[in-house]
Design an enzyme around this catalytic site. Sequence first.
Site, PDB file in Angstrom:
ATOM      1  N   SER A  80     -22.236  85.774   3.709  1.00 27.98           N
ATOM      2  CA  SER A  80     -23.195  87.312   2.707  1.00 27.98           C
ATOM      3  C   SER A  80     -24.580  87.865   4.019  1.00 27.98           C
ATOM      4  O   SER A  80     -24.932  89.271   2.594  1.00 27.98           O
ATOM      5  CB  SER A  80     -23.690  86.405   1.885  1.00 27.98           C
ATOM      6  OG  SER A  80     -25.567  85.336   2.753  1.00 27.98           O
TER       7      SER A  80
ATOM      8  N   SER B 241     -21.619  82.605   5.600  1.00 24.88           N
ATOM      9  CA  SER B 241     -22.647  83.667   5.878  1.00 24.88           C
ATOM     10  C   SER B 241     -23.048  84.350   6.360  1.00 24.88           C
ATOM     11  O   SER B 241     -22.881  85.174   6.736  1.00 24.88           O
ATOM     12  CB  SER B 241     -24.119  84.006   4.201  1.00 24.88           C
ATOM     13  OG  SER B 241     -22.866  83.631   3.466  1.00 24.88           O
TER      14      SER B 241
ATOM     15  N   LYS C 110     -31.832  90.768   8.222  1.00 22.52           N
ATOM     16  CA  LYS C 110     -31.318  90.244   6.871  1.00 22.52           C
ATOM     17  C   LYS C 110     -31.753  90.059   5.638  1.00 22.52           C
ATOM     18  O   LYS C 110     -33.227  90.304   5.932  1.00 22.52           O
ATOM     19  CB  LYS C 110     -30.175  88.947   6.307  1.00 22.52           C
ATOM     20  CG  LYS C 110     -29.011  88.385   5.095  1.00 22.52           C
ATOM     21  CD  LYS C 110     -28.979  87.420   5.490  1.00 22.52           C
ATOM     22  CE  LYS C 110     -28.285  87.392   4.057  1.00 22.52           C
ATOM     23  NZ  LYS C 110     -27.304  86.087   4.279  1.00 22.52           N
TER      24      LYS C 110
HETATM   25  N1  GLN Z   1     -19.529  82.252  -0.330  1.00 22.38           N
HETATM   26  C1  GLN Z   1     -20.719  81.175   0.068  1.00 22.38           C
HETATM   27  C2  GLN Z   1     -21.412  81.205  -1.088  1.00 22.38           C
HETATM   28  O1  GLN Z   1     -21.208  81.940  -1.628  1.00 22.38           O
HETATM   29  C3  GLN Z   1     -21.818  80.829   1.039  1.00 22.38           C
HETATM   30  C4  GLN Z   1     -22.889  82.054   1.354  1.00 22.38           C
HETATM   31  C5  GLN Z   1     -24.266  81.610   2.625  1.00 22.38           C
HETATM   32  O2  GLN Z   1     -23.057  81.531   3.472  1.00 22.38           O
HETATM   33  N2  GLN Z   1     -25.239  82.183   2.111  1.00 22.38           N
HETATM   34  O3  GLN Z   1     -22.911  80.584  -1.943  1.00 22.38           O
END
Ligand code: GLN
Length: 498
Positions: free
Chosen positions: A166, A190, A91
């Site tokens: 994400s 994510s 990532k």
């Molecule tokens: N969708 C969640 C957020 O926007 C989790 C994102 C994540 O796990 N990085 O914070």
Amino acid sequence: MEKPQNGLKDGHVSELYEMTATELAEILRTKKASSVQITESVLNRIDHVEGKVHAYVTLNPESALDMAREADRKIAAGDARPLTGIPIAVKDNMCVKGQRTTCGSKILANFLPPYDATVIRLLRDEGMVILGSANMDEFAMGSSTETSYWGPTHNPWNTDLIPGGSSGGSVAAVAAGEAIVALGSDTGGSIRLPACFCGVTGIKPTYGAVSRYGLVAYASSLDQIGPISRDVSDLALLLNLICGHDPSDSTSVPREYPDFTAFLTKPVGGMTLGLPREFFSKLENPDVERVISEARKVFEGLGVKFVELSLPHLDYGIAAYYIIAPCEASSNLARYDGVKYGHRAENFTGMIDMYCRTRAEGFGPEAKRRIMLGTYALSSGYYDAYYLKAAKIRTLITSDFKRAFEKCDAVFCPTAPSPAFKIGEKIDDPIQMYLTDVFTIPVNMAGLPGIAIPGGFSMGGLPIGLQLIAPHFEEARLVQLSAAFQKETDHHLKRPQL
Ligand code: GLN
């Protein structure tokens, strides 16, 4: 159900890029192919499908081939480790020395880290082949990979759909054959959410199990790095590699980890899975409901018992998360000021104006929303009303799970309330986007390990994921349960047609 054979469809000889790390390790060991050939196969695949998927922000084919040649030398010298020579995507929020790491943001668009994240060092020491940095929501804020400065990633199962986020790029790369395995990060879902939407396997390890050193911070008390793969055997190999104490991360826990591969073949008969009432009452999607009840039957066939239980504070998970995560983000993102690294506005008058313009230009709308939410919630007079209250809810959620684990070995539930949705469908409605994480966020709040595995498909042919949640540092139990499930089913062997 008939037992699937090695992921090979009848009469179909798999290309190297389609195989799992476990299969490729055997191919490397028996010298049927080299790491260079495997890497070339994946790079060719990338050439063919990346235009449709957009899984990567930065691809490094040359350095990948150098690493593959080095891996082949190690193998020839008898120095191979279990994942030597296997191509991996990371990532875009993990620092790779000298290679652009942008966190999906304009503000880091030109950032070349001067050091490797601990996980990157571990991949290098293992002799893995790092293909490049995978697309993500800006600073990991999102559930769809649409907030990336570099544009959205597309779901390989249907390119009109989001891949989840994400870590959408890491997951889409694995699902599309553009990487054999990947690393993602999970702050509120994510890794698990995109794994569920793209039909692959992903785990968020216990908070403190994997070093966060060199992971660009979003919400430090929730962030955790974890592996993404096509099946749980590969996941076990990656857990073996990345779990472990790191003195460079003060939240890393000093303890020993088991050999996770030893749990791939352990029987699960007699184990108990808990069904949280609060999660199941939220199920509105008939496809998800059907997949969950079919999966339950598979587990029951393996001798697993089910018990209903209550996690009463889960309902407050999202509300509390959207105080804690933005508060931590507003503090973590304060460092991007255009002074030492990252984007700096070209035209400004004085220092304060430089900060303002740099941040106004460098952050996208979702990052700005989180910074403002967090700054507001932490401001004098509001701290007790918001942050402190959210922290108390977090403790209550943790105690709910603790009580639940007195009755069961792991909690069983869906990963997401529905299959993947359309690109553009929720991006202008933050609340709807936030609700996508209803089943994943409580796991981060409690610091627990959670795994997402392919559970079946919607009537429209889209992947649907299951989630299993275990007590702290019981990743091995999740590997054991998931491996037993994957032996009985073939959902994880299905591949999207691109
Ligand atoms: N969708 C969640 C957020 O926007 C989790 C994102 C994540 O796990 N990085 O914070």
